[in-house]
Design a protein around this motif. Structure first.
Motif, short mmCIF file in Angstrom:
data_model
loop_
_atom_site.label_atom_id
_atom_site.label_comp_id
_atom_site.label_asym_id
_atom_site.label_seq_id
_atom_site.Cartn_x
_atom_site.Cartn_y
_atom_site.Cartn_z
N LEU A 111 -6.46 6.13 4.82
CA LEU A 111 -7.40 6.36 5.92
C LEU A 111 -7.51 5.12 6.80
O LEU A 111 -7.58 5.23 8.03
N GLU A 112 -7.52 3.95 6.19
CA GLU A 112 -7.58 2.72 6.97
C GLU A 112 -6.34 2.56 7.85
O GLU A 112 -6.42 2.11 8.99
N ALA A 113 -5.18 2.96 7.31
CA ALA A 113 -3.93 2.84 8.05
C ALA A 113 -3.76 3.97 9.07
O ALA A 113 -2.97 3.84 10.01
N GLY A 114 -4.47 5.08 8.85
CA GLY A 114 -4.33 6.23 9.75
C GLY A 114 -3.06 7.02 9.53
O GLY A 114 -2.63 7.78 10.40
N GLU A 129 2.29 4.62 0.93
CA GLU A 129 2.40 5.52 2.08
C GLU A 129 2.62 6.96 1.64
O GLU A 129 2.19 7.89 2.31
N GLY A 175 -8.11 5.87 0.33
CA GLY A 175 -8.84 4.88 1.11
C GLY A 175 -7.94 4.04 2.00
O GLY A 175 -8.13 3.98 3.23
N PRO A 176 -6.90 3.40 1.42
CA PRO A 176 -5.97 2.65 2.26
C PRO A 176 -5.24 3.51 3.27
O PRO A 176 -4.93 3.06 4.38
N ARG A 231 -6.85 13.24 10.42
CA ARG A 231 -6.94 11.77 10.35
C ARG A 231 -5.59 11.13 10.02
O ARG A 231 -5.52 9.99 9.60
N GLU A 279 0.83 -1.21 0.00
CA GLU A 279 0.00 0.00 0.00
C GLU A 279 0.87 1.26 0.00
O GLU A 279 1.94 1.31 0.60
#
Length: 216
Positions: free
Chosen positions: A126-129, A79, A123-124, A172, A77
């Protein structure tokens, strides 16, 4: 962790790839010409950096998003996303000669492409923060020049989008930054590619101000 560079080339793109690669990032490269991308990826691999390439026309939003997602699938993913394609010369007509049709290309390149690229990674993130999205443009983003009207218009839209994105994502854990550079980026030019790459690395690690202006 991976970095994807949209608009990768032999000057700034390669310098950014090497700077982040030294920190352990895998690097994904996107531009229109697969052969040139393969050459850049080969140079990075020779430096010991994991690299992959996916060709896409930045003016084709679906193809651009697919290329980024393909690289994320191969390298992990994303970064950090770096968006810095070099505008075409035909985007730089004088303002009084610039028609509505002339503005379409710059908008596809600088605004629609910027949105498509961000949507492919956010999206990824946000999922990872966590995550960083970097937009790098010419100086017309801050100081529009009437003889290069198309990029003055399109860079303004790109920066507005990036600023709103930062305001929404910063709480976020995702940092969005814009760097405007007046002058030519090349070895022996107005700005050394490695110096600009260092500025972009600082955006990622320091997560400071949204906007940096260089060469004004």
């Amino acid at each position: 962790m991976s970095l994807v560079i949209v608009g990768a080339g032999p000057n700034l793109g390669l310098a950014i790839a090497r700077r982040f690669g030294r920190e352990g990032f895998s690097v994904g490269l996107v531009s229109r010409n697969q052969a040139k991308l393969d050459d850049l990826a080969g140079q990075l691999r020779s430096d010991g950096i994991t690299a992959a390439a996916a060709a896409a026309d930045i003016r084709d939003s679906d193809a651009l998003a697919a290329a980024i997602r393909s690289l994320a699938g191969e390298l992990g993913e994303v970064e950090v996303l770096e968006y810095s394609p070099l505008p075409a010369r035909e985007f730089m007509k004088p303002i009084l000669e610039t028609t509505a049709a002339d503005v379409l290309g710059p908008l596809e390149f600088s605004v629609l492409g910027a949105v498509a690229a961000a949507q492919a990674v956010v999206g990824p993130m946000l999922e990872a923060g966590r995550g960083t999205i970097l937009y790098t443009t010419g100086g017309a983003a801050i100081k529009p020049y009437p003889l290069r009207a198309g990029v003055g218009i399109s860079f303004a839209g790109e920066v507005a989008y990036a600023r709103m994105l930062n305001e929404e994502l910063a709480p976020r854990g995702i940092h969005v930054a814009h760097t405007a550079i007046a002058g030519r980026i090349a070895a022996g030019g107005d700005h050394e590619p490695a110096d600009i790459a260092e500025v972009l690395w600082s955006h990622h690690v320091d997560r400071g101000a949204f906007q940096t202006a260089i060469g004004f």
